[in-house]
Design a protein around this motif. Structure first.
Motif, PDB file in Angstrom:
ATOM      1  N   ILE A   4       0.846  -1.198   0.000  1.00 41.65           N
ATOM      2  CA  ILE A   4       0.000   0.000   0.000  1.00 41.65           C
ATOM      3  C   ILE A   4       0.881   1.249   0.000  1.00 41.65           C
ATOM      4  CG2 ILE A   4      -1.836  -1.193   1.252  1.00 41.65           C
ATOM      5  CD1 ILE A   4      -0.649   1.016   3.559  1.00 41.65           C
ATOM      6  N   ASN A   5       0.259   2.365  -0.216  1.00 44.97           N
ATOM      7  CA  ASN A   5       0.923   3.662  -0.101  1.00 44.97           C
ATOM      8  C   ASN A   5       1.199   3.886   1.380  1.00 44.97           C
ATOM      9  OD1 ASN A   5       1.535   6.362   0.225  1.00 44.97           O
ATOM     10  ND2 ASN A   5      -0.050   7.084  -1.201  1.00 44.97           N
ATOM     11  N   ASP A   6       2.439   3.637   1.767  1.00 40.26           N
ATOM     12  CA  ASP A   6       2.762   3.629   3.193  1.00 40.26           C
ATOM     13  C   ASP A   6       2.678   5.015   3.837  1.00 40.26           C
ATOM     14  OD1 ASP A   6       3.469   1.000   4.476  1.00 40.26           O
ATOM     15  OD2 ASP A   6       4.777   2.348   5.618  1.00 40.26           O
ATOM     16  N   ASN A   7       2.589   6.036   3.012  1.00 34.65           N
ATOM     17  CA  ASN A   7       2.434   7.379   3.587  1.00 34.65           C
ATOM     18  C   ASN A   7       1.138   7.502   4.387  1.00 34.65           C
ATOM     19  OD1 ASN A   7       4.822   8.608   2.386  1.00 34.65           O
ATOM     20  ND2 ASN A   7       3.743   8.333   0.428  1.00 34.65           N
ATOM     21  N   TYR A   8       0.139   6.699   4.027  1.00 35.22           N
ATOM     22  CA  TYR A   8      -1.119   6.727   4.783  1.00 35.22           C
ATOM     23  C   TYR A   8      -0.891   6.350   6.244  1.00 35.22           C
ATOM     24  CZ  TYR A   8      -4.345   7.328   0.810  1.00 35.22           C
ATOM     25  OH  TYR A   8      -5.053   7.827  -0.259  1.00 35.22           O
ATOM     26  N   THR A   9       0.135   5.523   6.482  1.00 33.73           N
ATOM     27  CA  THR A   9       0.444   5.084   7.845  1.00 33.73           C
ATOM     28  C   THR A   9       0.880   6.255   8.723  1.00 33.73           C
ATOM     29  OG1 THR A   9       1.155   3.025   6.819  1.00 33.73           O
ATOM     30  CG2 THR A   9       1.764   3.330   9.104  1.00 33.73           C
ATOM     31  N   LYS A  10       1.437   7.288   8.077  1.00 33.88           N
ATOM     32  CA  LYS A  10       1.884   8.465   8.844  1.00 33.88           C
ATOM     33  C   LYS A  10       0.729   9.325   9.332  1.00 33.88           C
ATOM     34  CE  LYS A  10       5.851   9.011   5.774  1.00 33.88           C
ATOM     35  NZ  LYS A  10       6.141   9.723   4.523  1.00 33.88           N
ATOM     36  N   LEU A  11      -0.416   9.223   8.662  1.00 35.31           N
ATOM     37  CA  LEU A  11      -1.548  10.093   9.009  1.00 35.31           C
ATOM     38  C   LEU A  11      -1.978   9.843  10.442  1.00 35.31           C
ATOM     39  CD1 LEU A  11      -3.665   9.681   5.764  1.00 35.31           C
ATOM     40  CD2 LEU A  11      -2.574  11.809   6.522  1.00 35.31           C
ATOM     41  N   GLN A  12      -2.265  10.923  11.138  1.00 33.07           N
ATOM     42  CA  GLN A  12      -2.715  10.758  12.511  1.00 33.07           C
ATOM     43  C   GLN A  12      -4.121  10.171  12.524  1.00 33.07           C
ATOM     44  OE1 GLN A  12      -1.584  14.522  14.686  1.00 33.07           O
ATOM     45  NE2 GLN A  12      -0.494  14.675  12.743  1.00 33.07           N
ATOM     46  N   ALA A  13      -4.293   9.167  13.349  1.00 30.93           N
ATOM     47  CA  ALA A  13      -5.589   8.485  13.429  1.00 30.93           C
ATOM     48  C   ALA A  13      -6.639   9.437  13.982  1.00 30.93           C
ATOM     49  CB  ALA A  13      -5.472   7.257  14.309  1.00 30.93           C
ATOM     50  N   GLY A  14      -7.892   9.084  13.772  1.00 23.98           N
ATOM     51  CA  GLY A  14      -8.969   9.872  14.367  1.00 23.98           C
ATOM     52  C   GLY A  14      -9.022  11.278  13.835  1.00 23.98           C
ATOM     53  N   TYR A  15      -9.579  11.428  12.707  1.00 22.27           N
ATOM     54  CA  TYR A  15      -9.798  12.746  12.141  1.00 22.27           C
ATOM     55  C   TYR A  15     -10.713  13.496  13.101  1.00 22.27           C
ATOM     56  CZ  TYR A  15     -10.974  16.119   8.413  1.00 22.27           C
ATOM     57  OH  TYR A  15     -11.148  17.255   7.658  1.00 22.27           O
ATOM     58  N   LEU A  16     -10.498  14.791  13.167  1.00 23.13           N
ATOM     59  CA  LEU A  16     -11.189  15.658  14.112  1.00 23.13           C
ATOM     60  C   LEU A  16     -12.696  15.422  14.242  1.00 23.13           C
ATOM     61  CD1 LEU A  16     -11.028  18.191  15.891  1.00 23.13           C
ATOM     62  CD2 LEU A  16     -11.037  19.551  13.799  1.00 23.13           C
ATOM     63  N   PHE A  17     -13.414  15.486  13.120  1.00 24.49           N
ATOM     64  CA  PHE A  17     -14.873  15.500  13.219  1.00 24.49           C
ATOM     65  C   PHE A  17     -15.483  14.163  13.660  1.00 24.49           C
ATOM     66  CE2 PHE A  17     -13.842  19.253  10.697  1.00 24.49           C
ATOM     67  CZ  PHE A  17     -14.417  20.208  11.526  1.00 24.49           C
ATOM     68  N   PRO A  18     -14.912  13.023  13.226  1.00 24.68           N
ATOM     69  CA  PRO A  18     -15.409  11.763  13.795  1.00 24.68           C
ATOM     70  C   PRO A  18     -15.248  11.708  15.321  1.00 24.68           C
ATOM     71  CG  PRO A  18     -14.101  11.338  11.833  1.00 24.68           C
ATOM     72  CD  PRO A  18     -13.988  12.798  12.106  1.00 24.68           C
ATOM     73  N   GLU A  19     -14.139  12.243  15.843  1.00 19.40           N
ATOM     74  CA  GLU A  19     -13.923  12.221  17.292  1.00 19.40           C
ATOM     75  C   GLU A  19     -14.960  13.113  18.000  1.00 19.40           C
ATOM     76  OE1 GLU A  19     -12.373  10.429  19.300  1.00 19.40           O
ATOM     77  OE2 GLU A  19     -12.499  11.613  21.148  1.00 19.40           O
ATOM     78  N   ILE A  20     -15.241  14.264  17.397  1.00 12.52           N
ATOM     79  CA  ILE A  20     -16.289  15.127  17.967  1.00 12.52           C
ATOM     80  C   ILE A  20     -17.621  14.380  17.948  1.00 12.52           C
ATOM     81  CG2 ILE A  20     -17.623  17.252  17.599  1.00 12.52           C
ATOM     82  CD1 ILE A  20     -15.060  18.515  16.501  1.00 12.52           C
ATOM     83  N   GLY A 143       3.482  11.805   0.171  1.00 16.94           N
ATOM     84  CA  GLY A 143       4.874  11.538   0.539  1.00 16.94           C
ATOM     85  C   GLY A 143       5.748  12.765   0.714  1.00 16.94           C
ATOM     86  N   ARG A 144       5.133  13.943   0.897  1.00 13.85           N
ATOM     87  CA  ARG A 144       5.945  15.154   1.037  1.00 13.85           C
ATOM     88  C   ARG A 144       6.323  15.466   2.489  1.00 13.85           C
ATOM     89  NH1 ARG A 144       2.302  16.611  -2.822  1.00 13.85           N
ATOM     90  NH2 ARG A 144       3.194  16.508  -4.911  1.00 13.85           N
ATOM     91  N   SER A 145       6.121  14.530   3.377  1.00 10.81           N
ATOM     92  CA  SER A 145       6.463  14.768   4.791  1.00 10.81           C
ATOM     93  C   SER A 145       7.126  13.546   5.388  1.00 10.81           C
ATOM     94  CB  SER A 145       5.198  15.049   5.595  1.00 10.81           C
ATOM     95  OG  SER A 145       4.546  13.822   5.899  1.00 10.81           O
ATOM     96  N   GLY A 146       7.755  13.774   6.529  1.00 10.61           N
ATOM     97  CA  GLY A 146       8.175  12.665   7.372  1.00 10.61           C
ATOM     98  C   GLY A 146       7.057  12.358   8.349  1.00 10.61           C
ATOM     99  N   PRO A 147       7.350  11.617   9.401  1.00  9.04           N
ATOM    100  CA  PRO A 147       6.325  11.317  10.418  1.00  9.04           C
ATOM    101  C   PRO A 147       5.972  12.564  11.228  1.00  9.04           C
ATOM    102  CG  PRO A 147       8.481  10.426  11.051  1.00  9.04           C
ATOM    103  CD  PRO A 147       8.650  11.001   9.690  1.00  9.04           C
TER     104      PRO A 147
END
Lengths: 409, 409
Positions: A4-20, A143-147
């Protein structure tokens, strides 16, 4: 197994609005009789303006007739809409943007998320903090960022803090970047950039050969006519800026989906071999390969917002929301809160009291007043200590929310 | 200057349909009185079915009322549509696809173009040749290929020739690939894959741990009920396949824009660290970050195609087009042409006469009969020697086209 596109793994879990959503529904389950007022998500609430309803009806009947049927539309948008945008949003304000520099789409979220695809994977990105998460997340995915670090900031992305000290309108950085995302009127802070601020950014972009991605989705909420509504009011912007605008908030289109991106012919990028390429040509290639035009009936609806009646009706809606913003701003300010924004934007940026974290304040507000806001920290680490309140609601709810907060804090 | 995504430079200039448009308009300028019949682009021509018009009208009136207004929709689609799809397209045919495995979108072009984003940049791609250009171009843009060769084939992409010898339905390759794109009924060849063919592909995918991207945009045109309409009719497909379907052709939605992608919970990809991740979860993250739902009124229109009246009306349209296909197929076959497809698909794959190249035959057909087709070579090097004719037109035009071709060749 396919990688898979491993950059997705870097994304922080729990996007704001679902958590709200999770916290609100938990609260509602425990307190079934509580009258919850939602000033969290920035979604319009007034019914679709009659001129828009009429335009959709008419266009749909057209499609149901042998003479009026139309299938695939032109990928950049129908001429009637491109012309209406060029005329009303630009030429009437003495700004030069031609119909062929406009690309109609199904949303500024999509446009501001997709625009990075035409740039190199190693391009350096600059954003303000707090920030609309889509600008950052789509670059992380590409892929334009690190962790991300403990503050939630991603490595290799430049963050500029928007604070009370700089009027929530950061100056350009001292370093180079390839792309800088600006949003004015700002989501979430409600701050607006004036001519001087935009001039500083255009100057920086030109001297750094950078591209400004200017998100003006809230342009219609600017109440001072002397403030810029478009980056193209600034000299030099035609050589360095791409602008996004949307019918979502200004015309109640969040459920109809129509927006556009303007790319002047003078904005260029560089190929590996050093040759220049017009960014509008690249965007056109992307648009025609990965998109397939906005429904005809929706484009007719967007066109109707520029008719005399359509303008009057949608402007009245904006006025209604801005009166809500005034009530929130003044009421909460009188109650002793530090209040920003809400003058040229439908968002109030409210300081949390007693040094509370924004999630703690969110929870207290929900529990004590049954009012839902959006924790500023969800938009970035510099949003910590703030809560965003939206003016998109009924007058009664807004008045009630203010009085509950006044009585509880 | 910001560096651009240099992969765009690899794309072959002059997308097929603009070039056809250029030649047709040049011809029309030189021959202003010629009655040109366009059997080129695969776009529906019948007016929107009354049940659909009615559903849009009703939903629009709802949005114009305070009680009925809706703003942002759920990103995956409204439950009423997800349920209708799961029920009608799957459960009624004894296929298990749950509503939460379905993602409503604004087009299969978008879905089949965007799906590659959730995979690694080094994934190996396999396509048939000729092929719907979007599968290839979006992978080229994402950097999964080298430059193209003299045949127009990109380095590092596996091409499987679809020829008369293999009934235009190539077997899986002997080598590994991560993703294979299949389209059945096929655009452009009009060929359809039977159970045995799909079983071979599912078997290959499972033993190679590959993912099949199955584009079933033309499923409604299958006239033999024993043929598979969904890849999920094949055992094992829930572990290796992603399916795309569209309302565009089956319900006349090319101008309304609605489609969907189904991703079973059992399809996984691999992270860099070797752990497994459900592809549906990744697609959901992409969908909610780079997309913002299909307009409510369009989703109601799509729902209406599943009502008893809606099904009847849209099936009658499909029958109308398939009668056109029969007329083209039989007429041109009787006139001595080698004719394929058109039995379970709205496309006729016509052999060029006298060894003409497909562009030369295109030009001759246009000049001698004023009929526009699509040169097979535009879909890939194995399309050379063929022309695609579309059944989407009026009965009169189809009859006239056949008789002109009969009389001129």
């Amino acid at each position: 197994m396919a990688n898979i596109n491993d950059n997705y793994t870097k994304l922080q879990a729990g996007y704001l609005f679902p958590e709200i959503g999770r916290r609100v529904s938990e609260f509602a389950t425990l307190n079934p009789n509580a009258d919850v007022i939602r000033l969290g998500i920035g979604d319009v609430t007034l019914p679709l303006a009659p001129a828009i309803v009429e335009a959709v009806q008419k266009a749909t009947i057209e499609l149901g007739s042998p003479e009026g049927f139309r299938g695939y539309g032109p990928e950049q948008g129908y001429d009637f809409l491109l012309n209406a945008i060029s005329e009303n949003d630009y030429k009437n304000r003495n700004i030069k943007i031609e119909p062929e520099e406009i690309f109609v789409s199904d949303g500024s979220k999509q446009d501001s998320g997709n625009i990075q695809e035409i740039f190199d994977a190693n391009c350096k990105i600059c954003v303000t903090d707090p920030v609309y998460p889509v600008y950052v997340d789509t670059n992380v995915m590409a892929g334009r960022s690190g962790p991300s670090d403990s503050l939630g900031r991603y490595e290799n992305i430049t963050y500029l803090s928007a604070t009370e000290e700089n009027n929530f309108s950061p100056l350009p950085p001292n370093e180079r970047a390839d792309l800088a995302y600006l949003c004015s009127p700002n989501n979430p802070t409600g701050a607006v950039m004036d001519h001087a601020a935009l001039e500083a950014w255009v100057k920086w972009a030109i001297s750094n050969e950078a591209v400004l991605i200017f998100d003006a989705a809230y342009d219609a909420f600017i109440t001072d006519p002397s403030l810029p509504r478009s980056i193209f009011e600034i000299e030099g912007a035609r050589e360095c800026a791409i602008e996004m605008r949307s019918f979502s908030k200004r015309s109640g289109f969040t459920g109809l989906r129509c927006a556009y991106t303007a790319i002047p012919k003078e904005v260029f990028g560089s190929r590996l071999d050093g040759s220049k390429v017009a960014l509008g040509d690249l965007w056109s290639r992307r648009h025609s390969t990965k998109f397939n035009s906005v429904p005809y009936i929706i484009q007719r609806a967007a066109e109707a917002t520029f008719s005399k009646t359509g303008q009057k009706q949608t402007r009245d809606q904006v006025k209604y929301y801005m009166e809500n913003a005034r009530i929130l701003r003044e009421g909460l300010s009188n109650a002793g809160f530090g209040i920003f924004g809400g003058v040229h934007a439908p968002y109030i940026w409210m300081q949390t009291p007693e040094g509370l974290s924004s999630w703690d304040f969110f929870d207290r507000l929900l529990n004590q007043t049954h009012v839902v806001g959006t924790p500023g920290a969800g938009f970035g680490s510099s949003g910590e200590g703030y809560l965003r309140l939206s003016a998109f609601n009924s007058r009664d709810n807004v008045n009630e929310a203010v009085s509950r907060i006044e009585n509880n804090f």
